[in-house]
Design an enzyme around this catalytic site. Sequence first.
Site: not given
Length: 484
Positions: A177, A252, A286, A387
């Site tokens: 997906k 992750e 990331c 983040e």
Amino acid sequence: MKLIQLNDWNFSWINGEKVQLDDTSEVINPATGETIGLVPNGGKELTQRAIEAASQALPSWSKLTAGQRGTYLLDWADRVLADKEALAQLLSLEQGKPLEEARGEIEGVAVYIRWYAEEGKRAYGEIIPASRPGQRLMVLREAIGVVGLITPANFPAAILAMKVAPALAAGCSFVLKPAEQTPMIAIALISHLMDTNLPAGVANLVTGNPEVIGSTLSADSRVRKIAFTGSTEVGKILMRQAADNVKRLTLELGGNAPVIVFPDADLDKAVDGIMGNKFENCGQVCNGINLIYVHETIHHELVEKLAERIKLLKVASGTEPGSQIGPMIDPSYLDKVETLVNDAVAKGAKVLVGGNRIAREGYQNGYFYAPTLLDEVHAEMELTRREIFGPIAPVLTFTDEEDVVKRCNNTPYGLAGYVYTKDAARMFRMIDGLEVGNLAINGTSLANPQTPFGGVKESGIGRVGGHQGLEEYLELKYVSLTLE
Ligand code: ADP
């Protein structure tokens, strides 16, 4: 090279066949806000069909030799490279990144695929010394089964390869997906995989509603594992869902990576490293640097050098020649960056470069934010805890080594860290002290197919890349055999 046409990629892959739906979702060009394609808006029914196909295909696929599976992977890599330019165009158009970066990402796809085509051949077992005469104790490595792969929008091609390649090499079949912002590059890549005459049902791709597809994959006990890259928030949802049938997970997740620049560092090298890492993919990485900690004795010099370089960055649609900073992928990312910068400024941060959205001529509806340098950043500002995932470089100062390590570790995240120093003893103190899964010293590049990338704390579980990345798709079977 073929131009991208609306509806070129308007299908899912189920059981070796292209499947179209009347219900579709729009794909947006983030540089213009315009619709550039439609893809099926799949849900529970489509996902269940994909899981069924993957289950049917699993036994024969997992029984092939690793060399046979590797042949499909190598063919796939060749096909991807042969179509590099068109794939890079599609990636840049759909995701926003500069074409040069998109080309690099497509090359990276082939590198990962080829590496796992070979590494699959090294899924060795073990023979363990027995406890009794006539006994043989063996450990075999077997494909885990059908896997659900959920990929994000920031590196929609590379991360797809980092999941699909080890899964196939290990003998798993899968349901993929992709992110709703970047489904077309995934459909294009899987179409190349299907062109290798991969057995029907081994590879399935479903686009559509993330919550519904995710929960359908989670609820089905035939799916033995979910491999996910994305936010910590969604990672936690998948973890809760996985508990119901004790599904394996590789997660992750988000990060809050610091770079620490010590007074003995090669400052120009540090500036190069920070620029290369911080502004790649418009800061949507990331393991991208979130916070820049610089020793107060070199603070002024570092900030000046960074400001000079950041001012020169060319902000433009990814497909425009020379573009270095494209639009953000999603308006929600843009809103978040704006909120975080405004919060920092309200609490005393000094904007040295940028600090605002950009309405570029011809791209008024694009999701552009200026590359930004913020000075005098401190821990009360929201962007030190979150983040940022955008082109913002916040600078903080420190005086004491132990204290800066403590400040870097004071976060639920633990994905990546970067250090610039020439002092060997300090390098080892950093290796021991920083709570991260990935650490780069005197450089900022971490991604290789042969190395295990992954996070500690709330940055994730498991590893992507390396032989460890193959293990994520293998189960151990211990056999005690007594010879009559
Ligand atoms: P980001 O914050 O970087 O956009 P997300 O975690 O929202 O990251 O998205 C990463 C991937 O997870 C995308 O493919 C997205 O569609 C998918 N996703 C989002 N919500 C869910 C969910 N509830 N279940 C499964 N997948 C989800």
